[in-house]
Design a protein around this motif. Structure first.
Motif, short mmCIF file in Angstrom:
data_model
loop_
_atom_site.label_atom_id
_atom_site.label_comp_id
_atom_site.label_asym_id
_atom_site.label_seq_id
_atom_site.Cartn_x
_atom_site.Cartn_y
_atom_site.Cartn_z
N VAL A 85 0.85 -1.19 0.00
CA VAL A 85 0.00 0.00 0.00
C VAL A 85 0.89 1.24 0.00
O VAL A 85 1.73 1.40 0.88
CB VAL A 85 -0.94 0.02 1.21
N ARG A 86 0.69 2.12 -0.97
CA ARG A 86 1.51 3.33 -1.09
C ARG A 86 0.59 4.54 -1.27
O ARG A 86 -0.48 4.45 -1.85
CB ARG A 86 2.46 3.27 -2.29
N GLN A 87 1.08 5.70 -0.82
CA GLN A 87 0.39 6.95 -1.12
C GLN A 87 0.69 7.36 -2.56
O GLN A 87 1.77 7.08 -3.10
CB GLN A 87 0.88 8.06 -0.20
N ASP A 88 -0.25 8.06 -3.17
CA ASP A 88 0.00 8.61 -4.50
C ASP A 88 1.21 9.54 -4.47
O ASP A 88 2.01 9.58 -5.41
CB ASP A 88 -1.23 9.37 -5.00
N PHE A 89 1.34 10.29 -3.38
CA PHE A 89 2.44 11.24 -3.25
C PHE A 89 3.79 10.53 -3.26
O PHE A 89 4.78 11.05 -3.80
CB PHE A 89 2.28 12.04 -1.96
N THR A 90 3.84 9.33 -2.69
CA THR A 90 5.08 8.57 -2.67
C THR A 90 5.53 8.22 -4.08
O THR A 90 6.72 8.31 -4.42
CB THR A 90 4.89 7.28 -1.86
N GLU A 91 4.60 7.85 -4.92
CA GLU A 91 4.94 7.50 -6.29
C GLU A 91 5.44 8.72 -7.06
O GLU A 91 6.33 8.61 -7.91
CB GLU A 91 3.73 6.89 -7.00
N GLY A 95 9.05 7.51 -7.49
CA GLY A 95 8.84 6.62 -8.62
C GLY A 95 8.00 5.41 -8.29
O GLY A 95 7.75 5.09 -7.13
N ALA A 96 7.57 4.73 -9.32
CA ALA A 96 6.72 3.57 -9.16
C ALA A 96 7.54 2.33 -8.86
O ALA A 96 8.73 2.26 -9.18
CB ALA A 96 5.89 3.34 -10.42
N LEU A 97 6.91 1.36 -8.23
CA LEU A 97 7.55 0.06 -8.03
C LEU A 97 7.75 -0.61 -9.39
O LEU A 97 6.84 -0.63 -10.21
CB LEU A 97 6.71 -0.82 -7.12
N SER A 98 8.92 -1.15 -9.60
CA SER A 98 9.25 -1.80 -10.87
C SER A 98 9.08 -3.31 -10.73
O SER A 98 9.76 -3.94 -9.92
CB SER A 98 10.69 -1.46 -11.27
N MET A 99 8.19 -3.87 -11.54
CA MET A 99 7.99 -5.31 -11.49
C MET A 99 9.23 -6.06 -11.98
O MET A 99 9.60 -7.10 -11.43
CB MET A 99 6.78 -5.70 -12.34
N SER A 100 9.91 -5.53 -12.99
CA SER A 100 11.14 -6.16 -13.45
C SER A 100 12.22 -6.07 -12.39
O SER A 100 13.04 -6.98 -12.22
CB SER A 100 11.62 -5.52 -14.75
N ARG A 207 12.28 2.32 -9.39
CA ARG A 207 12.82 2.99 -10.56
C ARG A 207 11.74 3.90 -11.10
O ARG A 207 10.56 3.56 -11.06
CB ARG A 207 13.21 1.93 -11.60
N PRO A 208 12.09 5.10 -11.61
CA PRO A 208 11.07 5.97 -12.19
C PRO A 208 10.26 5.24 -13.23
O PRO A 208 10.79 4.43 -14.00
CB PRO A 208 11.89 7.12 -12.80
N ALA A 209 8.96 5.52 -13.26
CA ALA A 209 8.08 4.82 -14.18
C ALA A 209 8.55 4.99 -15.61
O ALA A 209 8.84 6.09 -16.07
CB ALA A 209 6.65 5.35 -14.02
N GLY A 210 8.66 3.89 -16.34
CA GLY A 210 9.06 3.93 -17.73
C GLY A 210 10.55 3.96 -17.96
O GLY A 210 11.01 3.92 -19.10
#
Length: 283
Positions: A85-91, A95-100, A207-210
Protein backbone atom coordinates in the motif's frame (compact mmCIF):
# COMPACT_ATOMS: atom_id res chain seq x y z
CA UNK A 1 -22.64 9.54 21.71
CA UNK A 2 -24.63 6.73 20.15
CA UNK A 3 -24.73 3.25 21.58
CA UNK A 4 -23.04 1.76 18.51
CA UNK A 5 -20.12 4.17 18.82
CA UNK A 6 -19.83 3.43 22.54
CA UNK A 7 -19.65 -0.30 21.83
CA UNK A 8 -17.02 0.27 19.15
CA UNK A 9 -14.86 2.32 21.52
CA UNK A 10 -15.24 -0.30 24.25
CA UNK A 11 -14.18 -3.05 21.83
CA UNK A 12 -11.16 -1.02 20.77
CA UNK A 13 -10.12 -0.35 24.37
CA UNK A 14 -10.41 -4.05 25.13
CA UNK A 15 -8.26 -4.92 22.14
CA UNK A 16 -5.59 -2.44 23.22
CA UNK A 17 -5.61 -3.82 26.75
CA UNK A 18 -5.12 -7.34 25.40
CA UNK A 19 -2.08 -6.21 23.41
CA UNK A 20 -0.58 -4.47 26.43
CA UNK A 21 -1.33 -7.37 28.75
CA UNK A 22 0.34 -9.88 26.44
CA UNK A 23 3.70 -8.08 26.62
CA UNK A 24 6.55 -10.56 26.47
CA UNK A 25 4.12 -13.49 26.70
CA UNK A 26 3.44 -13.13 22.97
CA UNK A 27 5.99 -15.35 21.20
CA UNK A 28 5.58 -15.16 17.43
CA UNK A 29 7.20 -17.53 14.99
CA UNK A 30 10.33 -16.31 13.24
CA UNK A 31 11.84 -16.52 9.80
CA UNK A 32 15.61 -16.38 9.37
CA UNK A 33 16.93 -13.49 7.31
CA UNK A 34 20.10 -15.37 6.41
CA UNK A 35 22.55 -12.95 8.02
CA UNK A 36 23.98 -14.90 10.96
CA UNK A 37 24.67 -11.94 13.26
CA UNK A 38 21.33 -10.27 12.61
CA UNK A 39 19.42 -13.54 13.11
CA UNK A 40 21.24 -14.16 16.40
CA UNK A 41 20.32 -10.69 17.66
CA UNK A 42 16.71 -11.25 16.60
CA UNK A 43 16.69 -14.61 18.42
CA UNK A 44 16.20 -16.63 15.27
CA UNK A 45 15.01 -14.11 12.72
CA UNK A 46 12.22 -11.69 11.91
CA UNK A 47 9.07 -12.12 14.01
CA UNK A 48 6.06 -13.29 11.99
CA UNK A 49 2.57 -11.96 12.55
CA UNK A 50 4.02 -8.72 13.96
CA UNK A 51 4.67 -5.15 12.85
CA UNK A 52 8.11 -3.89 11.83
CA UNK A 53 9.21 -0.37 10.89
CA UNK A 54 11.87 0.72 8.38
CA UNK A 55 12.95 4.38 8.25
CA UNK A 56 15.00 6.18 5.62
CA UNK A 57 15.95 9.71 4.68
CA UNK A 58 14.47 11.22 1.55
CA UNK A 59 16.43 11.07 -1.69
CA UNK A 60 18.55 8.08 -2.63
CA UNK A 61 18.07 6.40 0.75
CA UNK A 62 14.41 5.83 -0.08
CA UNK A 63 15.49 3.43 -2.84
CA UNK A 64 17.71 1.55 -0.39
CA UNK A 65 14.88 1.27 2.14
CA UNK A 66 12.49 0.05 -0.56
CA UNK A 67 14.89 -2.70 -1.55
CA UNK A 68 15.43 -3.68 2.08
CA UNK A 69 11.69 -3.84 2.74
CA UNK A 70 11.22 -5.90 -0.42
CA UNK A 71 13.77 -8.37 0.93
CA UNK A 72 12.09 -8.56 4.34
CA UNK A 73 8.69 -8.99 2.70
CA UNK A 74 10.06 -11.73 0.46
CA UNK A 75 11.39 -13.64 3.47
CA UNK A 76 8.17 -13.15 5.47
CA UNK A 77 5.72 -13.89 2.66
CA UNK A 78 7.37 -17.21 1.73
CA UNK A 79 5.84 -17.38 -1.76
CA UNK A 80 2.47 -16.19 -0.56
CA UNK A 81 0.73 -13.04 -1.90
CA UNK A 82 2.04 -9.65 -0.79
CA UNK A 83 0.02 -6.42 -0.62
CA UNK A 84 1.97 -3.14 -0.92
CA UNK A 85 0.00 0.00 0.00
CA UNK A 86 1.51 3.33 -1.09
CA UNK A 87 0.39 6.95 -1.12
CA UNK A 88 0.00 8.61 -4.50
CA UNK A 89 2.44 11.24 -3.25
CA UNK A 90 5.08 8.57 -2.67
CA UNK A 91 4.94 7.50 -6.29
CA UNK A 92 5.38 11.11 -7.40
CA UNK A 93 8.40 11.62 -5.14
CA UNK A 94 10.31 8.36 -5.59
CA UNK A 95 8.84 6.62 -8.62
CA UNK A 96 6.72 3.57 -9.16
CA UNK A 97 7.55 0.06 -8.03
CA UNK A 98 9.25 -1.80 -10.87
CA UNK A 99 7.99 -5.31 -11.49
CA UNK A 100 11.14 -6.16 -13.45
CA UNK A 101 13.20 -4.83 -10.55
CA UNK A 102 11.38 -7.09 -8.11
CA UNK A 103 12.02 -10.03 -10.43
CA UNK A 104 15.74 -9.17 -10.45
CA UNK A 105 15.67 -9.31 -6.65
CA UNK A 106 14.34 -12.85 -6.88
CA UNK A 107 10.74 -12.02 -5.96
CA UNK A 108 7.70 -13.08 -7.97
CA UNK A 109 5.82 -9.99 -9.26
CA UNK A 110 2.75 -12.16 -9.89
CA UNK A 111 2.33 -12.44 -6.11
CA UNK A 112 2.39 -8.67 -5.56
CA UNK A 113 -0.72 -6.53 -5.32
CA UNK A 114 -0.03 -2.78 -5.25
CA UNK A 115 -2.59 -0.28 -3.95
CA UNK A 116 -2.24 3.49 -4.40
CA UNK A 117 -4.06 5.49 -1.71
CA UNK A 118 -5.02 9.14 -1.99
CA UNK A 119 -3.96 9.99 1.57
CA UNK A 120 -2.67 8.53 4.83
CA UNK A 121 -6.16 7.78 6.20
CA UNK A 122 -7.05 5.77 3.12
CA UNK A 123 -3.71 3.95 3.27
CA UNK A 124 -4.30 2.98 6.91
CA UNK A 125 -7.80 1.68 6.18
CA UNK A 126 -6.55 -0.29 3.19
CA UNK A 127 -3.73 -1.86 5.21
CA UNK A 128 -6.17 -2.79 7.99
CA UNK A 129 -8.46 -4.49 5.46
CA UNK A 130 -5.51 -6.38 3.99
CA UNK A 131 -4.50 -7.70 7.42
CA UNK A 132 -7.93 -9.30 7.73
CA UNK A 133 -6.97 -11.74 4.94
CA UNK A 134 -4.92 -14.52 6.51
CA UNK A 135 -4.04 -15.90 3.07
CA UNK A 136 -1.52 -13.10 2.62
CA UNK A 137 2.13 -13.50 3.51
CA UNK A 138 2.88 -9.85 4.29
CA UNK A 139 1.49 -6.33 4.06
CA UNK A 140 3.69 -3.30 3.36
CA UNK A 141 2.39 0.15 4.32
CA UNK A 142 4.50 2.93 2.78
CA UNK A 143 3.95 6.44 4.16
CA UNK A 144 5.90 9.50 3.07
CA UNK A 145 6.75 12.30 5.51
CA UNK A 146 5.41 13.03 8.96
CA UNK A 147 1.92 11.60 9.39
CA UNK A 148 -0.01 12.45 12.54
CA UNK A 149 -2.53 9.72 11.70
CA UNK A 150 0.11 7.05 12.17
CA UNK A 151 0.23 7.47 15.94
CA UNK A 152 0.45 5.01 18.81
CA UNK A 153 -3.26 4.12 18.59
CA UNK A 154 -3.00 3.36 14.86
CA UNK A 155 0.13 1.31 15.51
CA UNK A 156 -1.68 -0.74 18.16
CA UNK A 157 -4.56 -1.41 15.77
CA UNK A 158 -2.20 -2.68 13.09
CA UNK A 159 -0.29 -4.80 15.61
CA UNK A 160 -3.50 -6.43 16.83
CA UNK A 161 -4.59 -7.12 13.24
CA UNK A 162 -1.22 -8.68 12.43
CA UNK A 163 -1.29 -10.88 15.52
CA UNK A 164 -4.87 -11.97 14.83
CA UNK A 165 -4.32 -13.00 11.21
CA UNK A 166 -0.67 -14.01 11.44
CA UNK A 167 0.20 -11.71 8.53
CA UNK A 168 3.52 -9.90 8.91
CA UNK A 169 3.37 -6.11 8.60
CA UNK A 170 6.11 -3.79 7.37
CA UNK A 171 5.75 -0.02 7.70
CA UNK A 172 8.09 1.92 5.40
CA UNK A 173 8.59 5.53 6.51
CA UNK A 174 10.52 7.93 4.29
CA UNK A 175 11.47 11.46 5.36
CA UNK A 176 9.96 10.91 8.81
CA UNK A 177 11.20 10.82 12.39
CA UNK A 178 10.53 7.71 14.53
CA UNK A 179 7.71 8.06 17.04
CA UNK A 180 6.28 5.80 19.78
CA UNK A 181 4.75 2.62 18.36
CA UNK A 182 4.11 -1.03 19.12
CA UNK A 183 6.44 -2.26 16.37
CA UNK A 184 8.44 -5.40 17.12
CA UNK A 185 11.53 -3.98 15.43
CA UNK A 186 12.61 -0.64 13.98
CA UNK A 187 15.31 -0.26 11.34
CA UNK A 188 17.15 2.68 9.83
CA UNK A 189 18.47 1.76 6.39
CA UNK A 190 21.04 3.42 4.15
CA UNK A 191 22.73 2.39 0.95
CA UNK A 192 26.10 0.66 1.27
CA UNK A 193 28.83 0.16 -1.32
CA UNK A 194 28.34 -2.61 -3.83
CA UNK A 195 31.32 -4.76 -4.89
CA UNK A 196 34.22 -2.99 -6.69
CA UNK A 197 33.78 -2.33 -10.40
CA UNK A 198 30.00 -2.34 -9.96
CA UNK A 199 27.73 0.62 -9.81
CA UNK A 200 25.91 0.94 -6.51
CA UNK A 201 22.17 0.41 -6.93
CA UNK A 202 20.75 -0.91 -3.68
CA UNK A 203 17.16 -1.16 -4.81
CA UNK A 204 16.40 -2.40 -8.29
CA UNK A 205 12.79 -2.63 -7.22
CA UNK A 206 12.40 1.14 -7.30
CA UNK A 207 12.82 2.99 -10.56
CA UNK A 208 11.07 5.97 -12.19
CA UNK A 209 8.08 4.82 -14.18
CA UNK A 210 9.06 3.93 -17.73
CA UNK A 211 12.79 4.14 -17.05
CA UNK A 212 14.96 1.61 -18.86
CA UNK A 213 18.32 0.33 -17.70
CA UNK A 214 21.19 1.16 -20.12
CA UNK A 215 22.53 -1.93 -21.85
CA UNK A 216 26.11 -1.13 -20.83
CA UNK A 217 25.16 -1.01 -17.15
CA UNK A 218 23.13 -4.24 -17.25
CA UNK A 219 26.06 -6.42 -16.26
CA UNK A 220 27.81 -3.76 -14.14
CA UNK A 221 25.34 -3.45 -11.28
CA UNK A 222 26.47 -5.22 -8.16
CA UNK A 223 24.45 -7.08 -5.56
CA UNK A 224 22.21 -4.86 -3.38
CA UNK A 225 24.07 -4.02 -0.15
CA UNK A 226 22.50 -2.23 2.82
CA UNK A 227 23.75 -0.51 5.94
CA UNK A 228 20.99 -1.74 8.27
CA UNK A 229 20.79 -0.38 11.81
CA UNK A 230 18.41 -2.10 14.22
CA UNK A 231 17.48 0.64 16.68
CA UNK A 232 14.53 -1.10 18.38
CA UNK A 233 14.11 -4.73 19.33
CA UNK A 234 11.36 -5.52 21.82
CA UNK A 235 12.86 -8.86 22.78
CA UNK A 236 16.60 -8.39 22.62
CA UNK A 237 19.57 -6.14 21.89
CA UNK A 238 20.08 -3.90 18.88
CA UNK A 239 22.90 -3.76 16.35
CA UNK A 240 24.13 -2.59 12.98
CA UNK A 241 25.30 -4.69 10.04
CA UNK A 242 26.27 -4.49 6.38
CA UNK A 243 23.81 -6.85 4.72
CA UNK A 244 23.94 -8.07 1.13
CA UNK A 245 20.77 -9.31 -0.55
CA UNK A 246 21.48 -12.53 -2.41
CA UNK A 247 19.03 -12.50 -5.29
CA UNK A 248 19.41 -16.17 -6.24
CA UNK A 249 18.85 -17.49 -2.70
CA UNK A 250 16.38 -14.71 -1.74
CA UNK A 251 18.02 -14.05 1.61
CA UNK A 252 20.41 -11.66 3.29
CA UNK A 253 24.01 -12.47 4.06
CA UNK A 254 27.39 -11.02 4.86
CA UNK A 255 29.09 -9.35 1.88
CA UNK A 256 31.73 -11.50 0.26
CA UNK A 257 35.37 -10.40 0.45
CA UNK A 258 35.75 -9.19 -3.11
CA UNK A 259 39.38 -8.70 -4.18
CA UNK A 260 40.49 -5.17 -4.97
CA UNK A 261 41.33 -4.57 -8.63
CA UNK A 262 45.02 -4.18 -9.48
CA UNK A 263 46.65 -2.52 -12.48
CA UNK A 264 47.63 -4.95 -15.20
CA UNK A 265 51.26 -5.16 -16.41
CA UNK A 266 51.93 -3.44 -19.76
CA UNK A 267 51.16 -5.87 -22.54
CA UNK A 268 53.63 -4.46 -25.10
CA UNK A 269 56.85 -4.95 -23.08
CA UNK A 270 58.07 -7.13 -20.20
CA UNK A 271 58.74 -5.78 -16.74
CA UNK A 272 62.46 -4.75 -16.58
CA UNK A 273 64.81 -6.72 -14.32
CA UNK A 274 66.53 -4.85 -11.47
CA UNK A 275 69.89 -4.84 -13.32
CA UNK A 276 68.34 -3.46 -16.48
CA UNK A 277 66.44 -0.82 -14.55
CA UNK A 278 69.69 0.26 -12.87
CA UNK A 279 71.41 0.58 -16.28
CA UNK A 280 68.56 2.82 -17.48
CA UNK A 281 68.94 5.10 -14.47
CA UNK A 282 72.73 5.29 -15.01
CA UNK A 283 72.31 6.32 -18.64
Amino acid sequence: MTGARTNTLATLRGSIERIESQGDAYTPGRVALGHADADATLQGGLAMGAMHEVFADAGRQSAAATGFVAGLAGRAAARRPLVWVRQDFTEIESGALSMSGLAELGLDPRLLVTVCAADVDTALRTAADAFACDALGAVVLEVWGEARQLDLVASRKLTLAAQTSGVTGLVLRVAAEPSPSTAETRWIVRAAHSPPAAASMPAAALRPAGALRPAAAWSAWGAPVFDAQLVRNRHGPVGQWIMEWKCDECLFGKPAAYPQPVAAAPAHRPHPTPARAQQRRAS
